[in-house]
Design a protein around this motif. Structure first.
Motif, PDB file in Angstrom:
ATOM      1  N   GLY A 193      -4.040  13.020 -19.167  1.00 33.93           N
ATOM      2  CA  GLY A 193      -3.277  14.234 -18.778  1.00 33.93           C
ATOM      3  C   GLY A 193      -2.322  13.844 -18.034  1.00 33.93           C
ATOM      4  N   PRO A 194      -1.725  14.860 -17.375  1.00 31.16           N
ATOM      5  CA  PRO A 194      -0.237  14.737 -16.368  1.00 31.16           C
ATOM      6  C   PRO A 194      -0.896  13.976 -15.384  1.00 31.16           C
ATOM      7  N   VAL A 195       0.242  13.188 -14.928  1.00 34.71           N
ATOM      8  CA  VAL A 195       0.223  12.183 -13.750  1.00 34.71           C
ATOM      9  C   VAL A 195       1.195  12.476 -12.904  1.00 34.71           C
ATOM     10  N   GLY A 196       1.068  11.950 -11.619  1.00 32.17           N
ATOM     11  CA  GLY A 196       2.052  12.171 -10.547  1.00 32.17           C
ATOM     12  C   GLY A 196       2.651  10.662 -10.274  1.00 32.17           C
ATOM     13  N   ILE A 197       3.535  10.451  -9.346  1.00 35.20           N
ATOM     14  CA  ILE A 197       4.234   9.017  -9.214  1.00 35.20           C
ATOM     15  C   ILE A 197       3.279   8.090  -8.938  1.00 35.20           C
ATOM     16  N   VAL A 198       1.749   8.353  -8.137  1.00 36.40           N
ATOM     17  CA  VAL A 198       1.043   7.336  -8.128  1.00 36.40           C
ATOM     18  C   VAL A 198       0.408   6.723  -9.373  1.00 36.40           C
ATOM     19  N   GLY A 199       0.181   7.557 -10.129  1.00 33.13           N
ATOM     20  CA  GLY A 199      -0.171   7.126 -11.577  1.00 33.13           C
ATOM     21  C   GLY A 199       0.850   6.309 -12.334  1.00 33.13           C
ATOM     22  N   VAL A 200       1.982   6.764 -12.083  1.00 35.05           N
ATOM     23  CA  VAL A 200       3.119   6.032 -12.923  1.00 35.05           C
ATOM     24  C   VAL A 200       3.368   4.610 -12.490  1.00 35.05           C
ATOM     25  N   LEU A 201       3.314   4.660 -11.069  1.00 32.82           N
ATOM     26  CA  LEU A 201       3.462   3.135 -10.233  1.00 32.82           C
ATOM     27  C   LEU A 201       2.424   2.160 -10.687  1.00 32.82           C
ATOM     28  N   ALA A 202       1.335   2.881 -10.479  1.00 34.12           N
ATOM     29  CA  ALA A 202       0.097   2.007 -10.982  1.00 34.12           C
ATOM     30  C   ALA A 202       0.102   1.287 -12.462  1.00 34.12           C
ATOM     31  N   HIS A 203       0.542   1.857 -13.171  1.00 34.25           N
ATOM     32  CA  HIS A 203       0.667   1.574 -14.693  1.00 34.25           C
ATOM     33  C   HIS A 203       1.788   0.790 -14.673  1.00 34.25           C
ATOM     34  N   THR A 204       2.964   1.034 -14.222  1.00 35.69           N
ATOM     35  CA  THR A 204       4.229   0.092 -14.164  1.00 35.69           C
ATOM     36  C   THR A 204       4.119  -1.007 -13.434  1.00 35.69           C
ATOM     37  N   VAL A 227       0.842  -1.301   0.131  1.00 33.06           N
ATOM     38  CA  VAL A 227       0.103  -0.037   0.022  1.00 33.06           C
ATOM     39  C   VAL A 227       0.782   1.239   0.011  1.00 33.06           C
ATOM     40  N   LEU A 228       0.827   2.068  -0.971  1.00 29.33           N
ATOM     41  CA  LEU A 228       1.716   3.207  -1.150  1.00 29.33           C
ATOM     42  C   LEU A 228       0.707   4.706  -1.129  1.00 29.33           C
ATOM     43  N   ALA A 229       1.657   5.646  -0.734  1.00 29.56           N
ATOM     44  CA  ALA A 229       0.987   6.877  -0.755  1.00 29.56           C
ATOM     45  C   ALA A 229       2.429   7.829  -0.620  1.00 29.56           C
ATOM     46  N   PHE A 230       2.317   9.162  -1.280  1.00 25.76           N
ATOM     47  CA  PHE A 230       3.226   9.993  -1.468  1.00 25.76           C
ATOM     48  C   PHE A 230       2.755  11.412  -1.257  1.00 25.76           C
TER      49      PHE A 230
END
Length: 293
Positions: free
Chosen positions: A170-181, A24-27
């Motif tokens: 649109g623009p994403v943060g690290i949460v969106g990048v990690l979810a996709h990766t 479980v991740l949050a930033f």
């Protein structure tokens, strides 16, 4: 909810001794309006008596003029606390999986290396699924329940949890990048977002924090100590009363909140379709702005 999927994964692996883990991740930063996401994950980690297992401290990930180190005073003297990412582990006997909580400051540089670093840690800890938690600023009234919803790129997870596929562009943060990766790496991932009223987007935002905590309870199927949620609920009620008082002092804000309430109540009428609700939330996502620091 998620436990059923993890049981299936364990059975398919044929390794009955391997206990699956949910990460479980949050930033802090752009993905954390009102500090709600990081506060929710931090509180849940504390409630489950999580223990620190590792820290990511690579200074090449951060711009220290943006994410500044902090000086603190402790019994041994003054200490500099540098931006980092902490990884904590919780073993819950009543659950069918362990929990790994990741909390950090959104990195300034080398996002691909940072993401690879975290996914390597996930593999080392037998992570079978990841849950990304975020909060965004939106046109929602503080007087109504905070909207919080799940989404996933994984078709099997969507069917299991009866949730939607993300459609935001649109623009994403690290949460969106990690979810996709994570999804691309074959790790089932679920994103959980709460919408924070933009006119009171500063931290703390206990009402949004509580909404996220309850959604995490629902997803993981692991109840929190009632005392833990009661304390946050009291803070949320006090927060709402405080915002009410501020709105009453400003006729323009009071009228704006009234319009938001009417729009929300109309959307939530029984005849409102699920598609209309989804479209409304997507509008919130498209209009989101990074929280002020």
């Amino acid at each position: 909810m998620l436990a059923a999927h993890l049981r299936k994964l364990s059975a398919e692996s044929g390794d009955s001794a391997a206990r699956p883990t949910v990460m479980v991740l949050a930033f802090e930063g752009w993905n954390d309006a009102g500090g709600a996401a990081s506060a929710a994950v931090g509180t849940v980690a504390q409630a489950f008596s999580s223990e620190l297992v590792e820290k990511l401290t690579d200074e090449e990930y951060y711009d220290f003029q943006f994410s500044r180190p902090k000086v603190v005073r402790n019994p041994s003297g003054r200490e500099i606390i540098w931006p980092s990412t902490t990884i904590l582990h919780a073993a819950i006997p009543s659950a069918e999986f362990d929990l790994l909580f990741v909390h950090g400051v959104e990195p300034s540089f080398r996002w691909q290396a940072y993401t690879a670093d975290l996914l390597t840690k996930a593999a080392e800890h037998n992570v079978a699924a990841v849950v990304l938690v975020g909060a965004l600023l939106a046109d929602v009234p503080h007087t109504r329940p905070i909207p919080a919803s799940f989404s996933s790129e994984d078709a099997e997870i969507r069917e299991l949890l009866d949730i939607d596929e993300p459609t935001y562009e649109g623009p994403v943060g690290i949460v969106g990048v990690l979810a996709h990766t994570a999804y691309q790496a074959g790790i089932p991932s679920v994103s959980l977002w709460a919408a924070v009223p933009h006119y009171v987007g500063q931290a703390p935002s206990p009402k949004a924090q509580l909404a996220l905590m309850r959604k995490l309870e629902e997803l993981l199927g692991v109840p929190l100590d009632p005392q833990e949620t009661e304390e946050i609920a009291e803070d949320a009620a006090a927060w709402e009363r405080g915002v009410d008082d501020l709105a009453e002092e400003d006729a323009e804000i009071a009228e704006y909140v009234k319009r938001l309430e009417e729009a929300t109540d109309t959307t939530n009428l029984p005849e409102a379709s699920g598609e209309a609700i989804a479209e409304e939330f997507e509008r919130y996502l498209r209009r989101r702005k990074p929280p002020e620091r």
